[in-house]
Structure formats: C-alpha cells, structure tokens
Design an enzyme around this catalytic site. Sequence first.
Site, PDB file in Angstrom:
ATOM      1  CB  CYS A   1      -0.957   0.001   1.185  1.00 31.95           C
ATOM      2  SG  CYS A   1      -0.187  -0.445   2.765  1.00 31.95           S
TER       3      CYS A   1
ATOM      4  CG  HIS B   1      -0.676   3.959   4.770  1.00 29.38           C
ATOM      5  ND1 HIS B   1      -1.336   3.678   5.944  1.00 29.38           N
ATOM      6  CD2 HIS B   1      -0.317   2.747   4.236  1.00 29.38           C
ATOM      7  CE1 HIS B   1      -1.376   2.366   6.125  1.00 29.38           C
ATOM      8  NE2 HIS B   1      -0.775   1.782   5.105  1.00 29.38           N
TER       9      HIS B   1
END
Length: 339
Positions: free
Chosen positions: A132, A245
């Site tokens: 990711c 994130h």
Amino acid sequence: MSKLFNVAVVGATGAVGNQMLEVLAERNFPVKELRLLASERSEGKFLEFKGEQLVVQKLGRDSFKDIDIALFSAGGSRSEEFCPIAAASGAVCVDNSSAWRMDPDVPLVVPEVNPADVALHTNKGIIANPNCSTIQMMVALKPLHDYAKIKRIVVSTYQAVSGTGLNAIDELRVQSGELLNGRPAECKVYPHQIAFNCLPHIDVFLDNGYTKEEMKMVNETQKILGDESLRVTATTVRVPVFYSHSEAVNIETEKPLSAAKARELLAAAPGVKVVDDVANLVYPTAIDAAGQDLTYVGRIREDESIDNGLNLWVVADNLRKGAATNAVQIAELLAAKYL
C-alpha cells in the site's frame, strides 16, 4: 452487450475484502457471478453486493471453477497455496499479499504507472498488487521520474492501523477509550501502545536493521519502475490513525525539477490530486484521503540542501488505492484488453 466476468473475492470478510466489494460495485465492474470466499470461520456469513445478500463460501481447491478473475486478500500463505490452484483452473489472480511481488515471472502493477505489465499475467496467471505504501508513492513519483529521472528516494511513512487489519482498528479504538477514561491500555495486536503513540516498527525486523515493510518499499519501487540502479531508503512508522497512509518523500533527480514544474506535472497526472496552498494552510491530511481513490500530494518544495532535490507530502487511503481499488483497476485492465 459487453462481456461479463465471473469474479471471486478471496478473503471477502476482511478489511480489504470488504473494500473490494464496495469498489467493484462503485466502479460498476462487469460482474456476471460474484463468489465470496473465506476461511471456515466465515463460512455461511452473508455480505451485501449491489443490494443482494451473498453467502460466504469456504475457500477450497475446487472454489475457482469457471472463475475468470480472482481477487486475493487472504494473506501470504493462502495466496501461495491457492493462487496456483486458481490459475490452473483458468482464473487470473490479482493478489494483494506480498507472496508473489518479487517473483520475476509475476508482474507488479500500479495501473497509473506500468499498465502494460498486465500483459505478463500469462507467465503464471498471477498479477501482484504492490504494498500500500509503495502504491501511493509510485502514483506520485512516476510523472516526476518520467520528466527528470529520479536517482534517489528517501521516504518516511506514517501508516494507519487499518493496514494491520480489523483487530488493529479495534485496538486503537479501545485503547483510546480506556486511556481517556484513566484506565491502562492493553496491547494485543502491537507490541506497544498505539493510541497517542507512534511505533517505528511495521512487520518484522531483518538482519540489516530495516523492517520487512521498509525493504518492500525499496525492492518494489525498483521492480515497478524497472530500474535496479534507483537508490531507495525507507523508515516506516505506525501512527494512531484509522485510515490513510501519509508519506514524507524526498527525491533527488538527474535533471533540475522546480517545485512549480512538479506541481504542473502532478496536476496532469492520472490518479493524483494536488492539494498545495500553504499560504491558506491547505495541504493533504489522512482524513481528507479516507474513503477516496485519489493520491493527494502537497507540501511540494525544493530541497535546499542538495542540487535537484524535491520534497513532497503524499497521502492516500491504504484500503482503497493502497489495496482494493488498485486491484480492481488491474481487473479492469484485464477485462478491457486481455480476457
């Protein structure tokens, strides 16, 4: 009528699996049959897809009959075991685990970056979804790399607990409540308290002192861009954020690249939204990216400590663009060009 496809979602009851169902519905993927697969613990549960309740089936060797595309998010050991089985049954697997990412015969794909590599699915019937944190960095850096050729990347990540899974989301929620009410926090998922804390530790530590997560970013970046000479170093940190994130990225390029030119390139790049107006305190945050599919880039500024250096702040939803959406975009390329 356009062609329809039989799709399996492996690990359908997990955090990413749930997002895969949402993204398939939102993007109106041409599904004929959707088969939900998970471990025996989830067998018999029902999940909703486009208003219909679908039963979860136990994952087994015979689960992939007549399946065209299998989206995997069930962990590395399950992917290692069942991706070859699914491929032998005629399905193309899009795997979200780390099991196949560095296999030289398996393409590692970010559709905005290296879509042509999807054609290599014929090698093993498997396409790997990158990590990711790597995905969002690649989306942001590809247009800059094409223009000025990046020589070195230094990245520090600030990664949400949802990257660990549903148990970690619960741990942050429970710990926060306990601490705010004057009670001690219990640690079950992480080795230290995550609420109101930052842990410079994602995945296991390796012999070189880096974590496995950090080396994923190094190795995957080189593979996706097809450049083993590219120098990459990473520090990955778990932070008390539920979703999305964030990354502080520093690059050094061969050609000069001004902040203004970088903003221009990024504004025209697929999958990117530039959010960069510091005079008005406008920059991307994790909350802005949650639930979205774009990669947000801001705090674009020249690094005054080196020649041809640039700093960026990159934010994306780790469950969507960092996992489910990227996988579905790969499936869309397969459906449009290869199946």
